[in-house]
Motif scaffolding. Sequence first.
Motif, PDB file in Angstrom:
ATOM      1  N   LYS A   5      66.005  -7.511 -21.766  1.00 11.82           N
ATOM      2  CA  LYS A   5      67.336  -7.787 -22.278  1.00 11.82           C
ATOM      3  C   LYS A   5      68.705  -7.666 -22.260  1.00 11.82           C
ATOM      4  CE  LYS A   5      64.434 -11.311 -22.577  1.00 11.82           C
ATOM      5  NZ  LYS A   5      64.644 -12.809 -21.918  1.00 11.82           N
ATOM      6  N   SER A   6      68.369  -6.084 -22.370  1.00  9.15           N
ATOM      7  CA  SER A   6      69.809  -5.157 -22.358  1.00  9.15           C
ATOM      8  C   SER A   6      69.739  -4.040 -20.779  1.00  9.15           C
ATOM      9  CB  SER A   6      69.679  -3.205 -22.888  1.00  9.15           C
ATOM     10  OG  SER A   6      70.163  -2.687 -22.961  1.00  9.15           O
ATOM     11  N   ASP A  32      69.996   1.911 -16.681  1.00 10.93           N
ATOM     12  CA  ASP A  32      69.261   3.052 -16.747  1.00 10.93           C
ATOM     13  C   ASP A  32      68.242   3.111 -15.665  1.00 10.93           C
ATOM     14  OD1 ASP A  32      71.237   4.456 -18.100  1.00 10.93           O
ATOM     15  OD2 ASP A  32      70.530   3.721 -19.334  1.00 10.93           O
ATOM     16  N   VAL A  33      67.251   2.872 -15.942  1.00  9.39           N
ATOM     17  CA  VAL A  33      66.227   2.561 -15.110  1.00  9.39           C
ATOM     18  C   VAL A  33      66.087   2.528 -13.498  1.00  9.39           C
ATOM     19  CG1 VAL A  33      63.748   1.394 -14.698  1.00  9.39           C
ATOM     20  CG2 VAL A  33      64.689   1.014 -17.212  1.00  9.39           C
ATOM     21  N   PRO A  46      59.486  -6.917 -10.946  1.00  9.88           N
ATOM     22  CA  PRO A  46      58.434  -8.088 -11.242  1.00  9.88           C
ATOM     23  C   PRO A  46      59.153  -8.982 -12.521  1.00  9.88           C
ATOM     24  CG  PRO A  46      56.806  -6.443 -12.198  1.00  9.88           C
ATOM     25  CD  PRO A  46      58.179  -5.535 -11.594  1.00  9.88           C
ATOM     26  N   LEU A  47      60.962  -8.902 -12.596  1.00 14.03           N
ATOM     27  CA  LEU A  47      61.061  -9.212 -13.729  1.00 14.03           C
ATOM     28  C   LEU A  47      62.075 -11.167 -12.399  1.00 14.03           C
ATOM     29  CD1 LEU A  47      62.848  -6.724 -15.562  1.00 14.03           C
ATOM     30  CD2 LEU A  47      61.513  -8.197 -16.248  1.00 14.03           C
ATOM     31  N   PRO A  48      61.427 -11.948 -13.172  1.00 21.79           N
ATOM     32  CA  PRO A  48      62.434 -12.821 -12.293  1.00 21.79           C
ATOM     33  C   PRO A  48      63.713 -12.904 -12.352  1.00 21.79           C
ATOM     34  CG  PRO A  48      61.849 -13.835 -14.570  1.00 21.79           C
ATOM     35  CD  PRO A  48      61.331 -12.039 -14.715  1.00 21.79           C
ATOM     36  N   PHE A  49      64.306 -13.555 -11.815  1.00 22.03           N
ATOM     37  CA  PHE A  49      66.003 -13.364 -11.537  1.00 22.03           C
ATOM     38  C   PHE A  49      65.803 -15.170 -12.719  1.00 22.03           C
ATOM     39  CE2 PHE A  49      69.689 -17.053 -10.415  1.00 22.03           C
ATOM     40  CZ  PHE A  49      70.535 -16.079 -10.754  1.00 22.03           C
ATOM     41  N   ASP A  50      67.610 -14.808 -14.066  1.00 19.60           N
ATOM     42  CA  ASP A  50      67.890 -16.179 -15.325  1.00 19.60           C
ATOM     43  C   ASP A  50      68.617 -16.851 -15.885  1.00 19.60           C
ATOM     44  OD1 ASP A  50      68.062 -13.660 -16.152  1.00 19.60           O
ATOM     45  OD2 ASP A  50      67.452 -13.630 -18.447  1.00 19.60           O
ATOM     46  N   GLY A  51      69.229 -15.889 -13.786  1.00 16.88           N
ATOM     47  CA  GLY A  51      70.517 -16.764 -14.324  1.00 16.88           C
ATOM     48  C   GLY A  51      71.737 -15.970 -15.149  1.00 16.88           C
ATOM     49  N   ASN A  52      71.027 -14.701 -14.507  1.00 12.14           N
ATOM     50  CA  ASN A  52      72.249 -14.003 -15.625  1.00 12.14           C
ATOM     51  C   ASN A  52      72.654 -12.332 -14.349  1.00 12.14           C
ATOM     52  OD1 ASN A  52      74.032 -11.545 -17.209  1.00 12.14           O
ATOM     53  ND2 ASN A  52      72.793 -11.896 -18.932  1.00 12.14           N
ATOM     54  N   PHE A  53      73.672 -13.239 -13.880  1.00 13.60           N
ATOM     55  CA  PHE A  53      74.030 -12.129 -12.890  1.00 13.60           C
ATOM     56  C   PHE A  53      74.318 -10.640 -12.817  1.00 13.60           C
ATOM     57  CE2 PHE A  53      74.192 -16.476 -10.584  1.00 13.60           C
ATOM     58  CZ  PHE A  53      73.787 -15.776  -9.123  1.00 13.60           C
ATOM     59  N   GLY A  54      74.384 -10.238 -14.292  1.00 14.95           N
ATOM     60  CA  GLY A  54      75.202  -9.048 -14.834  1.00 14.95           C
ATOM     61  C   GLY A  54      73.974  -8.377 -15.182  1.00 14.95           C
ATOM     62  N   TRP A 109      71.137  -5.512 -11.153  1.00 16.94           N
ATOM     63  CA  TRP A 109      70.352  -3.970 -11.543  1.00 16.94           C
ATOM     64  C   TRP A 109      68.808  -4.470 -11.040  1.00 16.94           C
ATOM     65  CZ3 TRP A 109      73.484  -1.057 -11.295  1.00 16.94           C
ATOM     66  CH2 TRP A 109      74.818  -0.913 -12.386  1.00 16.94           C
ATOM     67  N   ILE A 110      68.130  -5.716 -11.759  1.00 22.07           N
ATOM     68  CA  ILE A 110      66.598  -5.670 -11.209  1.00 22.07           C
ATOM     69  C   ILE A 110      66.681  -5.915  -9.248  1.00 22.07           C
ATOM     70  CG2 ILE A 110      64.914  -7.620 -11.031  1.00 22.07           C
ATOM     71  CD1 ILE A 110      66.173  -8.591 -13.558  1.00 22.07           C
TER      72      ILE A 110
END
Length: 283
Positions: free
Chosen positions: A121-122, A128-129, A155-163, A167-168
């Motif tokens: 969530k950060s 950093d990753v 594996p992390l999905p798009f949740d609407g937070n473009f910020g 990085w994903i």
Amino acid sequence: MSKNRKPTRVRRLSAEAVTAGHHIIGPAGAEPTKVVGTDIENDDFGTPAVVVATLDSGDTLRIATGSQVQIAVDDAEAGAGSIPAQDGTPEAVIAHAVSVHPESTQLQGIAERLSNGVNVKSGSNLQDVHDLALSLLVDFADATNAQRVCDLLTPLPFDGNFGRWKWIEGALALASYLAYDDGDPARADAYSASLRTADDAETDPLKAKLAGAVRQRQLNAPNLYDPEISRAAAAGNPAAEKDWRVVRLTALFYLRSHGGSETLTTEELTRRIHNELLAIRAL
């Protein structure tokens, strides 16, 4: 190697990633010799072509860019490079990737910031990753660990937070290129498909059409930071030139993961990525 520390294993390294301090195994299996400096020579077209490694004996080795050499690793380095017992956790993947390159204070710094675990969530943790994976490829030509680190984010999905998503998205674009370069186009396409989920997130038809048109213009006429790179090179500022070239490289990964555009084919983007990696490592 020092007389008290015997090499216990050998690992392969891209020619461009050889740096001072490595113990390189010469042609025909010659004894490992310490590298004290490296330089890169261009061909007549200005493309990096040969890595020249100066050895502590005073001799030099000329190695074609894009090729691989063998590096002798001693007891201490072999121990540091072992995968922790909790293999598979984000902490274990990061610790292993960083331990393979103990000489890098940059990687050690990233690992320290992530030592308490990766908080998905950060945004700063995600950055950093992403930066760790990018540095592993760009600075050390360590595609294997770069891919493993990318897969902490892919594996992390798009949740609407473009910020957070940028990085994903960057990790997906890098992972797609790495999979393609590893000869696995199906996996590369899967990463690219995941990346494009954000493109289709808009449910309003008119807004989706407008967003698609803007995105296509960006793909056809991308900002590849030519003026910034030229200014840094003209000023004799290799650190700034490298920073801008890395930004350009991430843009090329993104373009390639979208399958190219009307002006840049995937083949052309792949060629540019290869040349950009060589140019960055030559700085």
